[in-house]
Design a protein around this motif. Structure first.
Motif, mmCIF file in Angstrom:
data_model
loop_
_atom_site.group_PDB
_atom_site.id
_atom_site.type_symbol
_atom_site.label_atom_id
_atom_site.label_comp_id
_atom_site.label_asym_id
_atom_site.label_seq_id
_atom_site.Cartn_x
_atom_site.Cartn_y
_atom_site.Cartn_z
ATOM 1 N N LEU A 1 0.481 -5.742 -6.920
ATOM 2 C CA LEU A 1 0.366 -5.773 -5.464
ATOM 3 C C LEU A 1 1.135 -6.941 -4.857
ATOM 4 O O LEU A 1 1.023 -8.078 -5.328
ATOM 5 C CB LEU A 1 -1.108 -5.863 -5.078
ATOM 6 C CG LEU A 1 -1.494 -5.409 -3.671
ATOM 7 C CD1 LEU A 1 -1.172 -3.935 -3.458
ATOM 8 C CD2 LEU A 1 -2.981 -5.657 -3.432
ATOM 9 N N THR B 1 -4.153 -1.916 2.534
ATOM 10 C CA THR B 1 -4.598 -0.543 2.341
ATOM 11 C C THR B 1 -5.742 -0.390 1.350
ATOM 12 O O THR B 1 -6.483 0.585 1.406
ATOM 13 C CB THR B 1 -3.446 0.352 1.841
ATOM 14 O OG1 THR B 1 -3.109 -0.037 0.514
ATOM 15 C CG2 THR B 1 -2.225 0.220 2.745
ATOM 16 N N CYS C 1 2.027 1.919 -3.490
ATOM 17 C CA CYS C 1 0.924 2.369 -4.344
ATOM 18 C C CYS C 1 0.512 3.796 -3.986
ATOM 19 O O CYS C 1 0.253 4.618 -4.878
ATOM 20 C CB CYS C 1 -0.268 1.430 -4.208
ATOM 21 S SG CYS C 1 0.035 -0.270 -4.755
ATOM 22 N N ASP C 2 0.427 4.092 -2.695
ATOM 23 C CA ASP C 2 0.103 5.455 -2.251
ATOM 24 C C ASP C 2 1.118 6.454 -2.792
ATOM 25 O O ASP C 2 0.767 7.517 -3.312
ATOM 26 C CB ASP C 2 0.113 5.536 -0.717
ATOM 27 C CG ASP C 2 -1.212 5.140 -0.089
ATOM 28 O OD1 ASP C 2 -1.978 4.427 -0.753
ATOM 29 O OD2 ASP C 2 -1.467 5.551 1.048
ATOM 30 N N GLY D 1 -1.459 -5.985 8.147
ATOM 31 C CA GLY D 1 -2.299 -5.731 6.985
ATOM 32 C C GLY D 1 -3.710 -6.217 7.203
ATOM 33 O O GLY D 1 -4.686 -5.547 6.806
ATOM 34 N N SER E 1 -5.202 0.356 -1.578
ATOM 35 C CA SER E 1 -4.718 1.438 -2.434
ATOM 36 C C SER E 1 -4.718 1.057 -3.909
ATOM 37 O O SER E 1 -4.667 1.926 -4.780
ATOM 38 C CB SER E 1 -3.300 1.839 -2.008
ATOM 39 O OG SER E 1 -2.874 3.022 -2.637
ATOM 40 N N GLU E 2 -4.802 -0.245 -4.182
ATOM 41 C CA GLU E 2 -4.805 -0.718 -5.560
ATOM 42 C C GLU E 2 -6.096 -0.376 -6.308
ATOM 43 O O GLU E 2 -6.172 -0.497 -7.532
ATOM 44 C CB GLU E 2 -4.583 -2.234 -5.596
ATOM 45 C CG GLU E 2 -5.703 -3.064 -4.983
ATOM 46 C CD GLU E 2 -5.624 -3.235 -3.476
ATOM 47 O OE1 GLU E 2 -6.423 -4.008 -2.924
ATOM 48 O OE2 GLU E 2 -4.740 -2.599 -2.855
ATOM 49 N N GLY F 1 0.783 -1.220 0.000
ATOM 50 C CA GLY F 1 0.000 0.000 0.000
ATOM 51 C C GLY F 1 0.817 1.273 0.000
ATOM 52 O O GLY F 1 0.455 2.255 -0.658
ATOM 53 N N SER F 2 1.919 1.283 0.723
ATOM 54 C CA SER F 2 2.738 2.491 0.780
ATOM 55 C C SER F 2 3.334 2.812 -0.588
ATOM 56 O O SER F 2 3.417 3.978 -0.978
ATOM 57 C CB SER F 2 3.868 2.325 1.809
ATOM 58 O OG SER F 2 3.345 2.238 3.113
ATOM 59 N N THR G 1 -9.329 -5.323 -0.974
ATOM 60 C CA THR G 1 -9.701 -4.449 -2.085
ATOM 61 C C THR G 1 -11.102 -3.886 -1.892
ATOM 62 O O THR G 1 -11.335 -2.684 -2.034
ATOM 63 C CB THR G 1 -9.618 -5.224 -3.415
ATOM 64 O OG1 THR G 1 -8.274 -5.686 -3.597
ATOM 65 C CG2 THR G 1 -9.997 -4.347 -4.582
ATOM 66 N N CYS H 1 -0.540 -0.840 -10.788
ATOM 67 C CA CYS H 1 -0.033 -1.477 -9.565
ATOM 68 C C CYS H 1 0.110 -2.986 -9.734
ATOM 69 O O CYS H 1 -0.746 -3.639 -10.344
ATOM 70 C CB CYS H 1 -0.984 -1.232 -8.394
ATOM 71 S SG CYS H 1 -1.250 0.510 -7.972
#
Length: 388
Positions: free
Chosen positions: A140, A145, A102-103, A195, A147-148, A99-100, A252, A138
């Motif tokens: 993963l 997160t 992707c963020d 996570g 974030s994807e 997530g980090s 997700t 992305c």
């Protein structure tokens, strides 16, 4: 369901063991220059890096590596990424990581051509994007997160002791995301369970708000039950594909905006956790686990009927002969037992927080207004103190 809303999600997902094979198809839609974003190098150890590099080269892409993305990406790192993107006029930012990563990729995508200071514009003034946006894809390797499949991008400013997330619109969502559950197998247990709790917290932040009967809450309860079952299995057998795939898919859907529809949503646990992270750089999911039970006990009376429902529908609490408060409290007790079983951090002292840090952390905590109780500074200090 009360209120009006609009829903759309433009991210295309490829899920399963063969998901990465679709990267070639997606790359054909973008130009030659690709900024490859990843973290500390674990993708080189587990072979994912080599797989991605091979595909990029086969597609004739020119690769500009942007490595070393930390678990809590900083404004300084963001500036580095923006420089790479501008200098090489990248056509696509490909994030390979959790997530980090992707963020961070999304933050670079909206900041590279920002004429203002991105931190001030996006994270202090919370303004919309008005400049060119570089598309993001992305791959993963860690779940939590969501974030994807959303527009969120969290950045940390250590000088200001602030860790802030800005949720952007559809134009910032990743264009595509590749989800292979096997890519998460090599993750250390500490990161995996962190996570898992990040997923749980995302669902609860949206669940514990509002009083009307909503489809969103029924979906949330199903996601929670799936997560609880699969996380218990994955802790014992990290390579149980069914469990890891369910966790990945739940992550997700926990934060792709679907279950927020028709809801006010809370997010105060995340504000507490992010403030703690800004002062300690602790793992995000663990900052959430350390404060969640104290926070929910603190606000339980304000949303008693939903906490009662949570206990019965998610934790199978038998309501017979019990008061609403007893039912609700038993639900939180069962949640706490589950958290301990997973091996989550249950108090802030484990993250290096001392009593002297409570006031500074409280000063860094943003106040949200969507939950069952709007906190004041004294409430935040009390919750943090109870979390020690």
């Amino acid at each position: 369901m009360l209120g009006n809303f609009k829903y759309s999600n433009p991210t295309k997902l490829y899920f399963g063991e063969d998901a990465l094979s679709n990267l070639k198809v997606e790359l054909a839609s973008y130009g030659t220059n690709v900024q490859l974003v990843y973290g500390g190098g674990s993708i080189k150890k587990n072979g994912i890096y080599e797989q991605v590099i091979t595909i990029l080269k086969e597609c004739g892409k020119v690769i500009f590596e942007d490595s070393g993305v930390m678990p809590n990406p900083t404004v300084e790192k963001l500036a580095e990424g923006c420089q790479i993107a501008r200098e090489h006029q990248v056509d696509l930012i490909l994030a390979v990581g959790g997530g980090s990563v992707c963020d961070y990729a999304k933050a670079v995508s909206i900041s590279a051509y920002c004429e203002d200071d991105p931190w001030e514009k996006y994270y202090i003034r919370f303004e919309d994007v008005t400049c060119k946006i570089i598309p993001v894809g992305c791959v993963l390797t860690m779940v939590g997160t969501g974030s994807e499949m959303n527009g969120g991008a969290v950045i940390t400013n250590h000088k200001q002791k602030l860790k802030i997330g800005h949720v952007f619109g559809d134009n910032v969502f990743p264009k595509f995301s590749i989800l292979n559950p096997k890519f998460t197998y090599s993750l250390p247990k500490y990161q995996m369970v962190a996570g898992c709790f990040d997923i749980m917290s995302h669902i609860l932040e949206q669940y514990f708000s509002g009083e009307d009967d909503t489809t969103s809450d029924y979906i949330a309860e199903g996601l929670l039950r799936s997560l609880i079952t699969s996380s218990k299995i994955a802790v014992k057998n990290p390579e149980d594909y069914e469990a890891r795939s369910n966790i990945m898919w739940t992550a997700t859907w926990a934060l792709n905006t679907l279950i927020a529809m028709g809801k006010t949503t809370d997010w105060e646990v995340h504000m507490l956790g992010q403030a703690i992270g800004a002062h300690t750089d602790a793992t995000h999911g663990m900052t959430l686990s350390a404060v969640s039970i104290p926070y929910y006990k603190y606000i339980m009376a304000d949303g008693l009927q939903k906490f009662k429902r949570y206990a019965i529908h998610v934790w199978d609490v038998d309501p017979s002969g019990k008061t609403d408060e007893q039912i609700a409290r038993e639900g939180l007790d069962r949640m706490e037992t589950y958290m301990k079983e997973l091996g989550l951090v249950m108090n802030l002292s484990e993250l290096g927080v001392t009593e002297a840090m409570i006031e500074p952390i409280a000063n860094s905590t943003l106040i949200m207004e969507g939950g069952y109780r709007i906190l004041n500074h004294e409430d935040i200090v009390n919750i943090l103190t109870n979390s020690l």
